[in-house]
Design an enzyme around this catalytic site. Structure first.
Site, PDB file in Angstrom:
ATOM      1  N   SER A 135       0.875  -1.165   0.064  1.00 20.89           N
ATOM      2  CA  SER A 135       0.193   0.006  -0.069  1.00 20.89           C
ATOM      3  C   SER A 135       1.003   1.278   0.088  1.00 20.89           C
ATOM      4  O   SER A 135       2.081   1.199   0.227  1.00 20.89           O
ATOM      5  CB  SER A 135      -0.806   0.248   1.388  1.00 20.89           C
ATOM      6  OG  SER A 135      -1.471   1.298   1.495  1.00 20.89           O
ATOM      7  N   TYR A 148      -1.969   0.640  10.629  1.00 21.58           N
ATOM      8  CA  TYR A 148      -2.132  -0.070   9.320  1.00 21.58           C
ATOM      9  C   TYR A 148      -0.736   0.382   8.532  1.00 21.58           C
ATOM     10  O   TYR A 148      -0.027  -0.570   7.893  1.00 21.58           O
ATOM     11  CB  TYR A 148      -3.362   0.609   8.547  1.00 21.58           C
ATOM     12  CG  TYR A 148      -3.554   0.027   7.167  1.00 21.58           C
ATOM     13  CD1 TYR A 148      -3.522  -1.198   6.759  1.00 21.58           C
ATOM     14  CD2 TYR A 148      -3.366   1.176   5.925  1.00 21.58           C
ATOM     15  CE1 TYR A 148      -3.697  -1.451   5.283  1.00 21.58           C
ATOM     16  CE2 TYR A 148      -3.600   0.639   4.555  1.00 21.58           C
ATOM     17  CZ  TYR A 148      -3.583  -0.714   4.207  1.00 21.58           C
ATOM     18  OH  TYR A 148      -3.916  -1.323   3.145  1.00 21.58           O
TER      19      TYR A 148
HETATM   20  C1  8X3 Z   1      -4.921   1.813   1.182  1.00 22.72           C
HETATM   21  C2  8X3 Z   1      -4.432   3.217   0.671  1.00 22.72           C
HETATM   22  O1  8X3 Z   1      -4.292   5.508   1.369  1.00 22.72           O
HETATM   23  O2  8X3 Z   1      -5.937   4.157   2.690  1.00 22.72           O
HETATM   24  O3  8X3 Z   1      -4.109   0.642   1.449  1.00 22.72           O
HETATM   25  O4  8X3 Z   1      -3.539   3.916   2.881  1.00 22.72           O
HETATM   26  S1  8X3 Z   1      -4.421   4.152   2.070  1.00 22.72           S
END
Ligand code: 8X3
Length: 251
Positions: A135, A148
């Site tokens: 990502s 994340y």
């Molecule tokens: C998803 C993209 O911009 O939400 O992996 O991190 S973001």
């Protein structure tokens, strides 16, 4: 002999679109996901369309199950590590460590489990490909994304380290890092099922990427000749010039 591609997180979104794309390129696709009904339905659809596909119900965080899955395969030429996701938008100061643990399990240890289990087959095949769907969060930080961002930096680091460690082996390591992609589930899961908040993520954005856009990129990278290693592709919609620079119509 038909080359075999294993795609994780194949029940929806980028994983499902990638499975479709690789099947169309002639791969025998093994669709891996936790949700039996979805993954079976997609495999059946692909077979009905004349492709070679089968489903395997699997949680990539369950190492014993991953090892048993690897044992069940005769061969594996391509591994697309796509399973992953975000949970929550809390700050580092307020996030629940349990959410961070879950994100680390699926985004990092899931990639590790699948890669370790399938590596002997990828090497034995003579021209293996491991692709990590990371990502942009694996390359920049942003507020409310901490868990994340940390996990996807981990996924990126697996790809980068593995490429070094496998130099000399007949296996290449690719990374595709998508930016804003509008899929059925990504933002809904991140926002704990709140559909209005999930829709707001894309509000006014002309043409966020689709799962098919990213799958197209993945399939392109995988189908280059074996000596061509696409180390990293960052793929964003035109409207997202950077993480904090998103064009929204009417804003
Ligand atoms: C998803 C993209 O911009 O939400 O992996 O991190 S973001």
């Amino acid at each position: 002999m038909t080359a075999t591609a294993v795609v994780t997180g194949a029940s929806s979104g980028i994983g499902a679109a990638t499975a479709r794309g690789l099947a169309a390129e002639g791969y025998e696709v093994v669709l891996v996901a936790r949700r039996e009904d979805r993954v079976e339905a997609l495999a059946e659809e692909l077979v009905k369309d004349g492709h070679r596909a089968r489903a395997h119900v699997l949680d990539v965080t369950d190492r014993a199950a991953v090892d048993a899955f690897a044992e069940s395969l005769d061969s594996c030429d391509v591994l697309v590590n796509n399973a992953g996701g975000a949970i929550g938008t809390e700050t580092v100061a307020t996030a629940d460590p349990a959410d961070w643990r879950t994100m680390y399990e699926v985004n990092v240890l899931g990639v590790l489990n699948m890669t370790q289990a399938l590596l002997p087959r990828l090497i034995a095949g003579g021209d293996g490909t491991i692709l990590v769907v990371s990502s942009v969060a694996g390359h920049v930080a942003y507020e409310g994304g901490g868990g994340y961002v940390a996990a996807k930096h981990g996924a990126h680091t697996i790809a980068a380290t593995l490429r070094l460690e496998l130099c000399g082996e007949p296996v290449r390591v690719l990374e595709v890092a998508p930016g804003m992609v509008r899929t059925e589930e990504f933002s809904l899961n991140r926002l704990r099922g709140d559909a209005d908040k999930a829709d707001a993520v894309y509000e006014g954005v002309p043409d966020p990427l689709t799962a098919e856009d990213v799958a197209d990129t993945i399939v392109w990278a995988v189908t280059r000749p074996p000596h061509v290693n696409i180390d990293l592709m960052v793929v964003r919609p035109r409207a997202q010039a950077a993480q904090h620079k998103v064009h929204r119509v009417g804003k």
